[in-house]
Design an enzyme around this catalytic site. Sequence first.
Site, short mmCIF file in Angstrom:
data_model
loop_
_atom_site.label_atom_id
_atom_site.label_comp_id
_atom_site.label_asym_id
_atom_site.label_seq_id
_atom_site.Cartn_x
_atom_site.Cartn_y
_atom_site.Cartn_z
N ASN A 7 -102.28 -29.76 65.30
CA ASN A 7 -101.46 -30.71 65.02
C ASN A 7 -100.76 -31.31 66.43
OD1 ASN A 7 -99.02 -32.11 64.12
ND2 ASN A 7 -98.06 -30.48 63.19
N ARG A 94 -104.29 -32.50 61.53
CA ARG A 94 -103.00 -33.07 60.76
C ARG A 94 -103.02 -34.57 61.35
NH1 ARG A 94 -96.49 -32.79 61.50
NH2 ARG A 94 -96.14 -33.95 59.51
N HIS A 183 -95.23 -35.77 54.46
CA HIS A 183 -95.07 -34.32 54.41
C HIS A 183 -95.90 -34.16 53.09
CE1 HIS A 183 -90.66 -34.35 55.86
NE2 HIS A 183 -91.51 -33.83 56.82
N ARG A 248 -82.29 -38.20 61.31
CA ARG A 248 -82.66 -39.75 60.76
C ARG A 248 -81.81 -40.01 59.53
NH1 ARG A 248 -88.97 -38.26 59.53
NH2 ARG A 248 -88.61 -36.55 61.18
N GLU A 396 -98.58 -25.51 55.66
CA GLU A 396 -99.39 -26.59 55.76
C GLU A 396 -100.71 -26.52 56.38
OE1 GLU A 396 -95.61 -28.23 57.31
OE2 GLU A 396 -96.40 -30.26 56.77
#
Length: 414
Positions: A7, A94, A183, A248, A396
């Site tokens: 990742n 990823r 996601h 955010r 993940e």
Amino acid sequence: MIVLVINCGSSSLKYDIIDMDTHETLADGLADRVAINQGAGAILKHRPTGKPDYTAEVPMPDHADAIKYVLEALTHPEHGVIDSLQQITAVGHRVVHGGENFTKSALMTTDVLDAIEDCIKFGPLHNPGNLQGIRACARSLPNVPQVAVFDTEFHQSMPQKAYLYGLPYEYYTDLGVRRYGFHGTSHRYVTLKATEWLEQEKGIPVEDQRVITCHLGNGCSMAAVKGGKCVDTSMGLTPLEGLLMGTRSGDLDPAILPFLQKELNLGSEDTDRVLNKNSGLLGISGVSSDMRDVKAAAFAEPPNPRAVAALEVFCYRITKYIGSYAAVLGGVDAVVFTAGIGENEPLVRSVTTEGLAFMGLEVDLDKNEHMEKGAEVTDISTDASPVAVLVIPTNEELMIATDTLEIVEGNGLG
Ligand code: ADP
């Protein structure tokens, strides 16, 4: 079969090496501060399972150096976990944005690389780093197949009515402006676990299942999943839309942007920074982007009113999305909580689901507070609740490794 999962961001490279016969993580780690200051101050944190952690400050002027040190650590006589690089069957990467090009993971080819490059306009903060990781791995492990697993792919099953914005249609056809969602690997992983659980525990066949997944970490997003397929999700063209997040803003009136630009004389980069870095839990509370700090401030004596407000807005928006997704799905069989906050913060799970008994959803406060550690799926709903409330730790990395192996074997490369 051993799969290396990468990742890679613009200045960091996270890795996991997984034995796919046992699903055991052999080691994980992080190369941090890569390509900053000509690599000075870069650090490798390597965590081999069953052996002491190893940390080294080594110069990493670019991502190729990071990969070099990671591969050295993996094969090192003391803190290594494999004898040779030949043991690595494949590398799974990823990739954040795949646009409309990818409905599933893909074996890396020059066309795939070009398509990822094409999506930089949608994922300027992530795709360039992802690409650097892919290229560095291709150079260091030239004979090992590589696979791209996209954050957006799970959401490609959304119908047009869910992904189209109310903008001139040409912005979609010419510029690709639409909801993509993110996601996806996490939503897909917990959906698979919830699907198995609903079949076994409730006897509901996959095609009838209606599931709402809540990924609540630093970034937060939700998905409405019908028959195992995503039909709507809260993030949009970029990972900014939807829920309140660490830094955010999530949903807001689009007219706020020109208003702020005029009132505060902000340029487009300033506005971007405000929405992505200075908003969310941090912006409202003024305390932190970390849920643990915000909660501590909200429950301090005297309570910090801004932290209380941040917590309330965070939870309220999740409740709103649960309600709207229940309507979209025509009912709900399970709500799933996952990621740092979803897995670890009982207060968020209880507050967001409070008052939902009218739709058959009731959390057992005792089960919610005293969850068994390490369980794959925990149902925290009351025995009488027709809707299950599941806490499922996301994985993940395992999802990426599983896809990677499937694709490599499917192409006769395993
Ligand atoms: P990322 O999106 O970076 O993968 P995570 O899924 O690790 O992030 O989630 C990070 C968030 O999870 C932070 O806001 C942190 O406060 C929260 N978190 C992590 N552990 C706990 C905990 N034990 N209790 C409450 N919140 C937690």
